[in-house]
Scaffold this motif. Structure first.
Motif, mmCIF file in Angstrom:
data_model
loop_
_atom_site.group_PDB
_atom_site.id
_atom_site.type_symbol
_atom_site.label_atom_id
_atom_site.label_comp_id
_atom_site.label_asym_id
_atom_site.label_seq_id
_atom_site.Cartn_x
_atom_site.Cartn_y
_atom_site.Cartn_z
ATOM 1 N N LYS A 142 0.017 -4.957 -3.530
ATOM 2 C CA LYS A 142 -1.166 -4.192 -3.925
ATOM 3 C C LYS A 142 -0.747 -3.059 -4.857
ATOM 4 C CE LYS A 142 -5.054 -1.572 -1.975
ATOM 5 N NZ LYS A 142 -5.668 -1.084 -0.709
ATOM 6 N N ARG A 143 -1.281 -3.090 -6.065
ATOM 7 C CA ARG A 143 -0.919 -2.100 -7.086
ATOM 8 C C ARG A 143 -2.127 -1.222 -7.380
ATOM 9 N NH1 ARG A 143 0.926 -3.536 -13.292
ATOM 10 N NH2 ARG A 143 2.155 -1.665 -13.690
ATOM 11 N N SER A 144 -1.988 0.071 -7.122
ATOM 12 C CA SER A 144 -3.072 1.006 -7.390
ATOM 13 C C SER A 144 -3.355 1.056 -8.885
ATOM 14 C CB SER A 144 -2.710 2.405 -6.878
ATOM 15 O OG SER A 144 -3.747 3.322 -7.120
ATOM 16 N N THR A 145 -4.641 1.147 -9.250
ATOM 17 C CA THR A 145 -4.998 1.125 -10.666
ATOM 18 C C THR A 145 -5.271 2.511 -11.234
ATOM 19 O OG1 THR A 145 -7.298 0.721 -10.016
ATOM 20 C CG2 THR A 145 -5.963 -1.190 -10.577
ATOM 21 N N ILE A 146 -5.614 3.459 -10.398
ATOM 22 C CA ILE A 146 -5.973 4.802 -10.873
ATOM 23 C C ILE A 146 -5.065 5.816 -10.208
ATOM 24 C CG2 ILE A 146 -7.820 6.513 -11.078
ATOM 25 C CD1 ILE A 146 -9.824 4.246 -10.795
ATOM 26 N N ILE A 147 -4.559 6.728 -11.020
ATOM 27 C CA ILE A 147 -3.696 7.781 -10.494
ATOM 28 C C ILE A 147 -4.519 9.061 -10.341
ATOM 29 C CG2 ILE A 147 -1.567 9.078 -10.833
ATOM 30 C CD1 ILE A 147 -0.681 6.880 -12.756
ATOM 31 N N ASP A 148 -4.952 9.338 -9.126
ATOM 32 C CA ASP A 148 -5.613 10.611 -8.849
ATOM 33 C C ASP A 148 -5.344 10.982 -7.396
ATOM 34 O OD1 ASP A 148 -7.440 9.246 -7.188
ATOM 35 O OD2 ASP A 148 -8.810 8.921 -8.860
ATOM 36 N N GLU A 149 -5.620 12.207 -7.056
ATOM 37 C CA GLU A 149 -5.287 12.700 -5.725
ATOM 38 C C GLU A 149 -6.045 11.953 -4.641
ATOM 39 O OE1 GLU A 149 -5.837 16.871 -5.541
ATOM 40 O OE2 GLU A 149 -4.227 17.342 -6.961
ATOM 41 N N ASN A 150 -7.289 11.562 -4.927
ATOM 42 C CA ASN A 150 -8.090 10.861 -3.933
ATOM 43 C C ASN A 150 -7.483 9.505 -3.594
ATOM 44 O OD1 ASN A 150 -10.423 10.632 -2.255
ATOM 45 N ND2 ASN A 150 -11.289 9.211 -3.750
ATOM 46 N N ASN A 151 -7.135 8.730 -4.620
ATOM 47 C CA ASN A 151 -6.505 7.428 -4.387
ATOM 48 C C ASN A 151 -5.132 7.575 -3.747
ATOM 49 O OD1 ASN A 151 -8.533 5.769 -5.217
ATOM 50 N ND2 ASN A 151 -7.430 4.852 -6.912
ATOM 51 N N LEU A 152 -4.411 8.624 -4.137
ATOM 52 C CA LEU A 152 -3.087 8.857 -3.570
ATOM 53 C C LEU A 152 -3.199 9.109 -2.075
ATOM 54 C CD1 LEU A 152 -0.076 9.251 -3.923
ATOM 55 C CD2 LEU A 152 -0.516 11.630 -4.532
ATOM 56 N N GLU A 153 -4.201 9.851 -1.680
ATOM 57 C CA GLU A 153 -4.417 10.115 -0.255
ATOM 58 C C GLU A 153 -4.709 8.817 0.490
ATOM 59 O OE1 GLU A 153 -7.404 12.683 2.668
ATOM 60 O OE2 GLU A 153 -7.632 12.766 0.481
ATOM 61 N N HIS A 154 -5.530 7.944 -0.116
ATOM 62 C CA HIS A 154 -5.830 6.654 0.507
ATOM 63 C C HIS A 154 -4.566 5.821 0.658
ATOM 64 C CE1 HIS A 154 -10.325 6.799 -0.869
ATOM 65 N NE2 HIS A 154 -10.060 7.597 0.148
ATOM 66 N N PHE A 155 -3.744 5.842 -0.376
ATOM 67 C CA PHE A 155 -2.514 5.046 -0.369
ATOM 68 C C PHE A 155 -1.575 5.487 0.749
ATOM 69 C CE2 PHE A 155 1.937 4.809 -1.613
ATOM 70 C CZ PHE A 155 2.089 3.446 -1.785
ATOM 71 N N ILE A 156 -1.282 6.779 0.798
ATOM 72 C CA ILE A 156 -0.383 7.299 1.824
ATOM 73 C C ILE A 156 -0.973 7.070 3.203
ATOM 74 C CG2 ILE A 156 0.724 9.369 2.727
ATOM 75 C CD1 ILE A 156 1.899 8.296 0.126
ATOM 76 N N ASN A 157 -2.277 7.255 3.316
ATOM 77 C CA ASN A 157 -2.943 7.053 4.593
ATOM 78 C C ASN A 157 -2.785 5.616 5.073
ATOM 79 O OD1 ASN A 157 -4.989 8.155 6.655
ATOM 80 N ND2 ASN A 157 -5.948 6.269 5.953
ATOM 81 N N GLU A 158 -2.918 4.661 4.134
ATOM 82 C CA GLU A 158 -2.800 3.256 4.504
ATOM 83 C C GLU A 158 -1.384 2.933 4.982
ATOM 84 O OE1 GLU A 158 -4.221 -1.112 2.885
ATOM 85 O OE2 GLU A 158 -4.316 0.615 1.545
ATOM 86 N N VAL A 159 -0.378 3.501 4.326
ATOM 87 C CA VAL A 159 1.006 3.274 4.756
ATOM 88 C C VAL A 159 1.214 3.812 6.159
ATOM 89 C CG1 VAL A 159 3.426 3.806 4.298
ATOM 90 C CG2 VAL A 159 1.892 3.295 2.405
ATOM 91 N N VAL A 160 0.776 5.051 6.388
ATOM 92 C CA VAL A 160 0.987 5.687 7.685
ATOM 93 C C VAL A 160 0.262 4.930 8.785
ATOM 94 C CG1 VAL A 160 0.561 7.774 9.025
ATOM 95 C CG2 VAL A 160 1.391 7.962 6.681
ATOM 96 N N ILE A 161 -0.971 4.508 8.514
ATOM 97 C CA ILE A 161 -1.748 3.780 9.520
ATOM 98 C C ILE A 161 -1.061 2.462 9.871
ATOM 99 C CG2 ILE A 161 -3.902 2.536 9.932
ATOM 100 C CD1 ILE A 161 -4.258 5.508 10.198
ATOM 101 N N LEU A 162 -0.669 1.714 8.851
ATOM 102 C CA LEU A 162 -0.133 0.375 9.084
ATOM 103 C C LEU A 162 1.248 0.394 9.727
ATOM 104 C CD1 LEU A 162 -1.371 -1.488 5.886
ATOM 105 C CD2 LEU A 162 -2.076 -1.887 8.244
ATOM 106 N N THR A 163 1.988 1.506 9.612
ATOM 107 C CA THR A 163 3.284 1.571 10.287
ATOM 108 C C THR A 163 3.121 1.609 11.799
ATOM 109 O OG1 THR A 163 3.289 3.990 10.080
ATOM 110 C CG2 THR A 163 4.452 2.735 8.385
#
Length: 335
Positions: free
Chosen positions: A161-182
């Motif tokens: 999964k490759r993020s398409t937009i670089i902004d703080e909101n998407n970055l928060e979603h990305f990190i959140n997804e990693v932390v949740i799935l671990t």
């Protein structure tokens, strides 16, 4: 050793022009030579001594100059490669920080998270896995990014999964997804294999789920595998099992917050796999709700959440209820 170079000299006509074409005597250092016009020309006679050691010196000097130039080129090329490699390392470090690497490290440093289950992939590994993100490898696209099919060096097939937009909101979603799935190890939840933070946009690496989304089977009615009543009920039970695990069994309760057809995948045995935890949130055990801005997919969000902005476990249940209603009421394909 003497070498006569008279053939290389420019002839000089004798100075006695009164005799027109005859000179009685050439000046000292010249000798006379008659040409076809019967004129006499005075040619300067030049000889010089060539040292027998000169060729060796010339060869040594030439080789030294050549080797010096070669070493200079090699040195310049090596310096260029070092500088280029250094720039690449600094750029990767910059991307790592910008993509939330430090935040992720802080989150995963807690004993609550299963750190060893998450691998940090290099950008080169994932470029090779996806054939440099070839368009033919795209599995799907959404608001948060593009998913590619890839093959790792050990032969495993994965979804990247490759993020398409670089902004703080998407970055928060990305990190959140990693932390949740671990935190999640469940047969009906898609498994996170690792991530990559050293690229311009962050990347997540999941297990590959080969049979697409439940949405395709309900709305597109795929002929190869029609959904019978028995299969639909089994899928519903598997999704309930996953949601129940998130709410009551995970080390920290998790609200998915976006349960819908498109986020339910089917594996090689057509078992349900809940995916996409970008908007999910962990809550304290004694916490009954989340107060947050309205997020999710319209049609699957409960009205109470719209009214109060408070998301509870019942909100996930409501979203599942919408999925279940569609799953059981959508007509079977005529055989």
């Amino acid at each position: 050793m003497f070498v006569n170079l008279s053939c290389l000299q420019v002839p000089m006509i004798c100075l006695n022009s009164t005799s027109r074409h005859n000179c009685s005597k050439c000046p000292e250092g010249y000798y006379d030579q008659a040409d076809f016009t019967r004129s006499t020309w005075c040619i300067r006679n030049i000889t010089f001594t060539l040292d027998k050691k000169s060729p060796v010196k010339i060869i040594i000097i030439g080789c030294s100059a050549g080797l010096g130039t070669l070493f200079l080129i090699i040195g310049a090329w090596g310096l260029y490669k070092v500088v280029k490699r250094r720039k690449a390392i600094l750029l990767k470090q910059k991307f790592f920080k910008r993509n939330g690497g430090l935040l992720l490290q802080q989150q995963l440093s807690s004993n609550l998270y299963n750190i060893e289950k998450t691998k940090l992939f290099t950008s080169k590994e994932l470029e090779m896995a996806t054939d440099n993100y070839n368009e033919n490898r795209i599995l799907g696209q959404g608001g948060q990014g593009t998913v590619y099919k890839g093959m790792l060096s050990d032969g495993r097939i994965v979804a990247i999964k490759r993020s398409t937009i670089i902004d703080e909101n998407n970055l928060e979603h990305f990190i959140n997804e990693v932390v949740i799935l671990t935190q999640i190890i469940h047969r009906n939840v898609v498994k996170l294999l690792g991530c990559c933070l050293e690229t311009e946009v962050p990347l997540l690496v999941y297990e590959f789920i080969p049979n697409g989304t439940l949405f395709q089977y309900i709305h597109d009615q795929i002929e190869e595998f029609p959904l019978t009543w028995e299969i639909r009920l089994r899928i519903a039970v598997e999704v309930v099992d996953a949601v129940s695990y998130l709410h009551y069994v995970a080390s920290i309760p998790i609200y998915h917050r976006d349960i819908k057809y498109a986020n339910i995948l089917l594996d090689d045995k057509y078992r349900a796999k809940v995916s996409d935890f970008g908007t999910s949130r962990s809550v304290a055990i004694d916490q009954t709700h989340l107060t947050t801005q309205v997020q999710g997919t319209f049609g699957y969000l409960d009205l109470e959440f719209f009214r109060s902005g408070q998301f509870t476990e019942k909100s996930d249940v409501y979203s599942f209820g919408v999925v279940l209603t569609e799953l059981l009421t959508y007509p079977l394909k005529q055989q």
